[in-house]
Design a protein around this motif. Structure first.
Motif, mmCIF file in Angstrom:
data_model
loop_
_atom_site.group_PDB
_atom_site.id
_atom_site.type_symbol
_atom_site.label_atom_id
_atom_site.label_comp_id
_atom_site.label_asym_id
_atom_site.label_seq_id
_atom_site.Cartn_x
_atom_site.Cartn_y
_atom_site.Cartn_z
ATOM 1 N N PRO A 224 0.885 -1.271 0.243
ATOM 2 C CA PRO A 224 0.004 -0.060 0.052
ATOM 3 C C PRO A 224 0.798 1.344 -0.199
ATOM 4 N N ARG A 225 2.104 1.020 0.242
ATOM 5 C CA ARG A 225 2.943 2.417 0.517
ATOM 6 C C ARG A 225 3.611 2.581 -0.955
ATOM 7 N N LEU A 226 3.579 1.821 -1.798
ATOM 8 C CA LEU A 226 4.023 2.171 -3.142
ATOM 9 C C LEU A 226 3.197 3.237 -4.059
ATOM 10 N N ARG A 227 3.820 3.847 -4.848
ATOM 11 C CA ARG A 227 3.008 4.940 -5.461
ATOM 12 C C ARG A 227 4.166 5.015 -6.969
ATOM 13 N N CYS A 228 3.431 5.179 -7.957
ATOM 14 C CA CYS A 228 4.038 5.093 -9.392
ATOM 15 C C CYS A 228 4.480 6.495 -9.353
ATOM 16 N N VAL A 229 5.519 7.022 -9.795
ATOM 17 C CA VAL A 229 5.897 8.353 -10.326
ATOM 18 C C VAL A 229 6.161 8.696 -11.637
ATOM 19 N N SER A 230 6.501 7.656 -12.407
ATOM 20 C CA SER A 230 6.713 7.870 -13.828
ATOM 21 C C SER A 230 6.841 6.398 -14.426
ATOM 22 N N THR A 231 6.311 6.336 -15.629
ATOM 23 C CA THR A 231 6.699 5.288 -16.540
ATOM 24 C C THR A 231 7.015 5.901 -17.755
ATOM 25 N N LEU A 232 7.748 5.026 -18.694
ATOM 26 C CA LEU A 232 8.190 5.298 -19.880
ATOM 27 C C LEU A 232 8.428 4.158 -20.834
ATOM 28 N N SER A 233 7.738 3.904 -22.043
ATOM 29 C CA SER A 233 8.134 2.843 -22.910
ATOM 30 C C SER A 233 9.529 2.768 -23.407
ATOM 31 N N ALA A 234 10.174 1.689 -23.509
ATOM 32 C CA ALA A 234 11.535 1.713 -23.959
ATOM 33 C C ALA A 234 11.377 2.277 -25.345
ATOM 34 N N PHE A 235 10.427 2.157 -26.129
ATOM 35 C CA PHE A 235 10.446 2.806 -27.441
ATOM 36 C C PHE A 235 10.501 4.472 -27.630
ATOM 37 N N ASP A 236 10.205 4.937 -26.360
ATOM 38 C CA ASP A 236 10.078 6.335 -26.346
ATOM 39 C C ASP A 236 11.345 7.131 -25.809
ATOM 40 N N MET A 237 12.470 6.214 -25.401
ATOM 41 C CA MET A 237 13.652 6.545 -24.832
ATOM 42 C C MET A 237 14.516 7.673 -25.694
#
Length: 271
Positions: A224-237
């Motif tokens: 429950p303490r986890l929160r997602c700050v950011s995600t990025l598709s590897a294809f958008d690097m």
């Protein structure tokens, strides 16, 4: 000193492919990562690296992935210069030496005992740098790490090789142990795991991928303490324009198909 003979199988053997990829990049005219230590270390290993399935093109892709994760990790250490770093499934990665963290950082590289023994013979010792020989999912190793600071967890090319239940237990135990921190890693979706039969280095190593992560919700339910700050598709690097034409075309196609774009994703979680 004679070269080190290396006999690794399955997922352990993939560390030779990624080391080879970073070395190939370092020796290219315009390196992406410029991992000179990888280039030096590879010459001290008695192994036919042609058998890894890595080539100059895939080596640049490996270097691009490593550079991106280095960037996210460096941002956290700039903000938390007294953090503890857990580099999980470190293999023969030179991340500590590349990033050269300040002496206030405590850094732990964690991998199987035979991998850590090999690291000890190949890499120079450093103050503030510790290795732990253990499977990352054997949670007893965490007792060797003080819990008095925030933690940065880095896991490159690791999670998809873990049993899903044991992988989730690992992340849960880390969150339970530390007051706060950040997790930086790459993951494959369920579809991405199924497609890895086409990945030549994985084929050559005889490795098996198990854990497909289809989005942040698959991770946030772990604790429950986890929160997602950011995600990025590897294809958008940033930097895909420096890869081979085959990689560039694959990225263009993947960006147009949402399910394909999500097959390989970088995650930045905090707690």
């Amino acid at each position: 000193m004679p070269p080190e003979k290396v006999h690794l199988t399955e997922e352990k053997a993939t560390l030779l492919a990624t080391l080879h990829g970073r070395a190939l990049d370092a020796r290219s005219p315009q390196p992406i990562l410029g991992d000179e230590l990888a280039s030096e270390v590879i010459d001290r290993i008695d192994h036919d690296f042609a058998k890894t399935g890595m080539n100059a093109g895939t080596g640049r892709a490996v270097a691009l992935r490593a550079r991106f994760i280095d960037t996210w990790a460096a941002e956290y250490l700039t903000e938390h210069p007294q953090a503890t770093v857990l580099h999980l499934g470190c293999g023969l990665d030179t991340r500590y030496h590349r990033m050269a963290p300040p002496p206030t950082v405590r850094w732990y590289d964690v991998d199987y005992p035979d991998v850590i023994d090999l690291r000890g013979r190949l890499f120079p010792a450093r103050t503030g740098y510790t290795t732990i020989g253990s499977s990352v999912t054997d949670l007893a190793w965490l007792e060797q790490v003080p819990r008095d600071t925030d933690v940065l967890v880095v896991a490159e090319g690791l999670l998809y090789y873990l049993d899903p239940m044991r992988g989730a237990a690992l992340l849960r135990a880390i969150v339970d142990r530390f007051a706060g921190g950040r997790l930086v890693f790459d993951a494959l979706s369920t579809r991405g795991v199924r497609l890895q039969w086409r990945n030549k280095p994985v084929q050559k190593a005889g490795a098996t991928m198990q854990w497909g992560i289809d989005g942040p919700d698959d991770l946030l339910v772990i604790h429950p303490r986890l929160r997602c700050v950011s995600t990025l598709s590897a294809f958008d690097m940033e930097g895909f324009d420096r890869l081979t034409a085959q990689h560039r075309v694959a990225a263009v196609i993947a960006r147009l198909i949402p399910a394909m774009k999500r097959t390989a994703v970088f995650y930045l979680l905090e707690f």
